[in-house]
Design a protein around this motif. Structure first.
Motif, PDB file in Angstrom:
ATOM      1  N   LYS A  39       0.836  -1.210   0.000  1.00 56.54           N
ATOM      2  CA  LYS A  39       0.000   0.000   0.000  1.00 56.54           C
ATOM      3  C   LYS A  39       0.869   1.257   0.000  1.00 56.54           C
ATOM      4  N   PHE A  42       2.366   1.639  -3.390  1.00 56.27           N
ATOM      5  CA  PHE A  42       1.298   2.074  -4.302  1.00 56.27           C
ATOM      6  C   PHE A  42       1.068   3.576  -4.164  1.00 56.27           C
ATOM      7  N   SER A  43       1.013   4.056  -2.926  1.00 57.82           N
ATOM      8  CA  SER A  43       0.753   5.478  -2.690  1.00 57.82           C
ATOM      9  C   SER A  43       1.873   6.352  -3.251  1.00 57.82           C
ATOM     10  N   TYR A  47       4.757   1.139  -8.688  1.00 56.91           N
ATOM     11  CA  TYR A  47       3.932  -0.012  -9.030  1.00 56.91           C
ATOM     12  C   TYR A  47       4.740  -1.292  -9.249  1.00 56.91           C
ATOM     13  N   LYS A  96      -5.247  -2.018 -10.148  1.00 53.19           N
ATOM     14  CA  LYS A  96      -4.622  -0.984  -9.307  1.00 53.19           C
ATOM     15  C   LYS A  96      -5.686  -0.130  -8.606  1.00 53.19           C
ATOM     16  N   ASP A  97      -6.657  -0.836  -8.044  1.00 54.98           N
ATOM     17  CA  ASP A  97      -7.759  -0.204  -7.314  1.00 54.98           C
ATOM     18  C   ASP A  97      -7.479  -0.365  -5.821  1.00 54.98           C
ATOM     19  N   LEU A  98      -7.211   0.746  -5.157  1.00 54.39           N
ATOM     20  CA  LEU A  98      -6.839   0.715  -3.743  1.00 54.39           C
ATOM     21  C   LEU A  98      -7.932   0.097  -2.869  1.00 54.39           C
ATOM     22  N   GLU A 102      -7.438  -2.554   0.165  1.00 49.27           N
ATOM     23  CA  GLU A 102      -7.990  -2.269   1.497  1.00 49.27           C
ATOM     24  C   GLU A 102      -8.881  -3.421   1.974  1.00 49.27           C
TER      25      GLU A 102
END
Length: 129
Positions: A39, A42-43, A47, A96-98, A102
């Protein structure tokens, strides 16, 4: 460097002296650690680097799957949960959907907490019905 060596020695000793239940807890905790690392990467839009901690979490989940004793009903339920969340991690890598990541982090935290409670009950010798 020295600090890292001490950490590795501690982790090795922790694994070598853990019960099967405690080993499972360590695996759950490592999944959380890997997913939080992914995470963070990603932030920061890293990637490519993010893939390795996701793959690590998937490898751990696969290990949990192959160690299930399918003679117990709970194992079938855990299999479904593990398999679903492993697929969700693959979905995350593609989309690539957070929110997907989560979802898996939430699952990992909840199952870790449940496992901790189960171990505490076992250690206390108390049986709940």
């Amino acid at each position: 460097m020295l600090q890292r060596n001490y950490q590795q020695q501690y982790q090795k000793m922790q694994v070598e002296t853990a019960s099967p239940g405690e080993l499972t807890l360590l695996l759950y905790q490592e999944i959380i650690k890997s997913l939080l690392n992914a995470k963070d990467l990603f932030s920061r839009e890293k990637y490519q680097e993010m893939r390795e901690p996701i793959y690590k979490a998937q490898r751990i989940i696969n290990e949990l799957i192959i160690t299930l004793d399918m003679e117990h009903e709970i194992s079938h339920q855990l299999y479904q949960l593990y398999h679903y969340h492993n697929r969700r991690l693959a979905d995350f890598l593609l989309k690539k959907d957070l929110l997907i990541l989560e979802e898996v982090i939430t699952f990992a935290r909840e199952i870790t907490e449940t496992w901790k409670q189960a171990l505490a009950i076992l250690k206390s010798g108390v049986s709940r019905v």
